[in-house]
Motif scaffolding. Structure first.
Motif, short mmCIF file in Angstrom:
data_model
loop_
_atom_site.label_atom_id
_atom_site.label_comp_id
_atom_site.label_asym_id
_atom_site.label_seq_id
_atom_site.Cartn_x
_atom_site.Cartn_y
_atom_site.Cartn_z
N ARG A 372 -54.29 -82.24 -6.75
CA ARG A 372 -53.62 -82.76 -7.94
C ARG A 372 -53.77 -84.29 -7.98
O ARG A 372 -53.38 -84.97 -7.03
N PRO A 373 -54.28 -84.84 -9.06
CA PRO A 373 -54.48 -86.29 -9.14
C PRO A 373 -53.19 -87.08 -8.88
O PRO A 373 -53.22 -88.12 -8.21
N PHE A 374 -52.04 -86.61 -9.41
CA PHE A 374 -50.80 -87.37 -9.26
C PHE A 374 -50.37 -87.44 -7.79
O PHE A 374 -49.86 -88.45 -7.33
N THR A 375 -50.61 -86.34 -7.04
CA THR A 375 -50.27 -86.33 -5.62
C THR A 375 -51.14 -87.33 -4.86
O THR A 375 -50.65 -88.07 -4.00
N ILE A 376 -52.42 -87.36 -5.20
CA ILE A 376 -53.33 -88.33 -4.57
C ILE A 376 -52.88 -89.75 -4.89
O ILE A 376 -52.87 -90.64 -4.03
N GLN A 377 -52.49 -89.98 -6.15
CA GLN A 377 -52.00 -91.30 -6.56
C GLN A 377 -50.80 -91.72 -5.73
O GLN A 377 -50.70 -92.87 -5.28
N GLN A 378 -49.87 -90.80 -5.51
CA GLN A 378 -48.67 -91.12 -4.72
C GLN A 378 -49.02 -91.52 -3.30
O GLN A 378 -48.42 -92.43 -2.73
N ILE A 379 -50.00 -90.83 -2.71
CA ILE A 379 -50.42 -91.16 -1.34
C ILE A 379 -51.02 -92.56 -1.31
O ILE A 379 -50.70 -93.38 -0.43
N LEU A 380 -51.88 -92.88 -2.28
CA LEU A 380 -52.48 -94.21 -2.34
C LEU A 380 -51.43 -95.29 -2.56
O LEU A 380 -51.49 -96.38 -1.99
N ASP A 381 -50.45 -94.98 -3.41
CA ASP A 381 -49.45 -95.96 -3.81
C ASP A 381 -48.56 -96.38 -2.63
O ASP A 381 -48.02 -97.48 -2.62
N CYS A 382 -48.41 -95.50 -1.66
CA CYS A 382 -47.55 -95.80 -0.51
C CYS A 382 -48.33 -96.45 0.64
O CYS A 382 -47.75 -96.77 1.68
N VAL A 389 -50.65 -98.31 -7.58
CA VAL A 389 -51.74 -97.44 -8.02
C VAL A 389 -51.27 -96.58 -9.18
O VAL A 389 -50.16 -96.04 -9.15
N GLU A 390 -52.11 -96.47 -10.19
CA GLU A 390 -51.83 -95.56 -11.30
C GLU A 390 -53.08 -94.76 -11.64
O GLU A 390 -54.21 -95.21 -11.37
N THR A 391 -52.88 -93.56 -12.19
CA THR A 391 -54.00 -92.73 -12.64
C THR A 391 -54.25 -93.06 -14.10
O THR A 391 -53.38 -92.88 -14.95
N ILE A 392 -55.46 -93.56 -14.41
CA ILE A 392 -55.74 -93.97 -15.79
C ILE A 392 -56.66 -92.98 -16.53
O ILE A 392 -56.82 -93.09 -17.74
N ASP A 393 -57.22 -91.99 -15.77
CA ASP A 393 -58.12 -91.06 -16.46
C ASP A 393 -58.33 -89.82 -15.59
O ASP A 393 -58.46 -89.92 -14.38
N THR A 394 -58.31 -88.66 -16.22
CA THR A 394 -58.69 -87.39 -15.56
C THR A 394 -59.50 -86.57 -16.56
O THR A 394 -59.21 -86.59 -17.77
#
Length: 435
Positions: A372-382, A389-394
């Protein structure tokens, strides 16, 4: 709501001008100094003729020296509009409140107040604020002022003007008198105050700071606190009498009597163990901050100047008992330790986020089908402090699901190194970089 602070170009007037402006009031200042630039700097209005503004205001605050407060009240009160409120910020309450009772019209309310702090404090939180209302003369406005102070978490005390002046004859009259006379005694002895800090205990160090704090204030204000409150003179008499009494016991080497009277004073004082714990906390806090500065030598620190409110960020180069040298950019700055507070890591990060221009980097990857892109974003953000980090495109590519993550990298961080680290992390999670 429109508010005028008479004497508003003084330090306390400026503090309350900022306080009310932040809460949406239309703030006007007047002052004998005519410092229009003060109002311009604070972003409020200035009037050289308060008589033209008084009739239009909802609240008028008197913030002038104690000895002229009753006169200014007499000049101001009759010009106020129906339903408005007159307040004062004076260190004494009996004389100002008597003047308000005499000169404030029946259709205008009034409230004596005394903020028990100076203009260097950043907020009302935890600060004592005394209100001395008169029955039937502050029915509409009292709740408004009380709630305003409560919202800022001030400690509010409601007492009579007589009670106020009795308490401050000790709280301010005695303590200020004692500190000022200690400083004057050192001056008379030609004592090397600065040099004495080499041999100081923590208690002596803190005592010197309190003496210096009082001596460094406006002498006229402190003279008026002593001279305008009739209850101060009897306090002085007893204090001087006790000084002579204890000195006589010392001269006669009467250890037994000295100990007995010290024990009696301790018994009256009450709960000296709590006083010991609180003073230990103050001493330990002072020692801990100094040790943190010493251990920070060679490392970056953020230091808040508690009077100018300016934040200095740089490398700690040298720490002495009284000062810290900070390499701020290309210059070295020496600051007195007593004038600064060390910023926490979170405070320093917030300052950098607000002051330093960020770098933006985008990373596009193919992600595993079950990810899931949002889960990956959360890992990067921490992953790294100072990187958001934000997801700007899927979208769904023929090779599989794809996502683009935008890195907002704080200005003092190495954007290239962080970009590579984030790419390595994504590949480690099974993602493939899109070229």
């Amino acid at each position: 709501m429109k508010i005028l602070i008479i004497g508003g170009t003084g330090e306390m007037g400026q503090w309350f001008a900022t306080f009310f402006k932040k809460r949406g009031y239309e703030v006007w200042l007047s002052g004998r100094s005519g410092k229009m630039e003060v109002a311009e700097r604070l972003g409020v209005h200035f009037t050289a003729d308060p008589d033209t503004v008084i009739p239009t205001c909802d609240i008028v605050i008197i913030s002038v020296p104690i000895n002229i407060t009753p006169t200014i009240i007499a000049q101001t009160a009759p010009k106020m509009k129906k339903g408005s409120l007159l307040m004062d910020l004076t260190s004494l309450k009996k004389k100002p409140v008597e003047a308000m009772k005499k000169y404030v019209p029946e259709n205008v309310e009034f409230l004596g107040t005394h903020p028990m702090f100076g203009p260097s404090i950043p907020s009302l939180q935890g600060q004592t604020f005394i209100l001395t209302p008169v029955e039937d003369r502050c029915e509409q406005w009292f709740d408004h002022i009380f709630n305003l102070l409560s919202e800022e978490e001030a400690s509010i005390e409601v007492i009579t003007p007589d009670e106020h002046d009795h308490f401050v004859s000790i709280v301010q009259g005695l303590t200020h008198f004692a500190y000022i006379t200690i400083g004057a005694t050192m001056q008379k002895l030609d004592f090397d105050v600065k040099g004495s800090r080499r041999f100081m205990s923590p208690v002596y160090d803190i005592m010197l700071d309190f003496v210096g704090r009082i001596l460094g204030q406006n002498p006229e204000l402190y003279a008026l606190i002593q001279m305008e409150n009739p209850e101060v003179i009897p306090v002085h008499d007893i204090f001087i009498e006790q000084c002579k009494h204890f000195s006589s016991m010392v001269r006669s080497h009467d250890t037994g009597q000295f100990c007995e009277e010290m024990k009696a004073a301790a018994l009256h004082f009450g709960d000296t163990p709590s006083a010991l714990r609180r003073s230990d906390k103050l001493i330990n806090s002072k020692v801990a901050e100094f040790e943190e500065l010493v251990h920070s030598t060679g490392h970056e620190k953020g230091l808040l100047h508690i009077y100018s409110r300016k934040i200095h960020v740089g490398i700690v180069k040298k720490v002495t008992s009284n000062s810290v040298t900070l390499e701020e950019g290309k210059k070295e700055l020496q600051l007195k330790i007593g004038n600064i507070r060390i910023l926490s890591a979170d405070e320093l990060n917030r300052w950098k986020e607000n002051k330093l221009k960020p770098t933006l980097r985008d990373i596009s990857v193919f992600i595993p089908h079950s990810a899931r892109p949002f889960t990956i974003q959360q890992i990067l953000d921490c992953r790294i402090d100072g990187v958001k980090v934000e997801t700007i495109d899927t979208y769904l590519h023929k090779r599989g699901p794809s996502a683009t993550f935008r890195l907002n990298i704080r200005g003092d961080l190495d954007a290239c190194e962080i970009h590579r680290e984030m790419e390595d992390l994504l590949e480690g999670m099974g993602c493939s970089l899109r070229k």
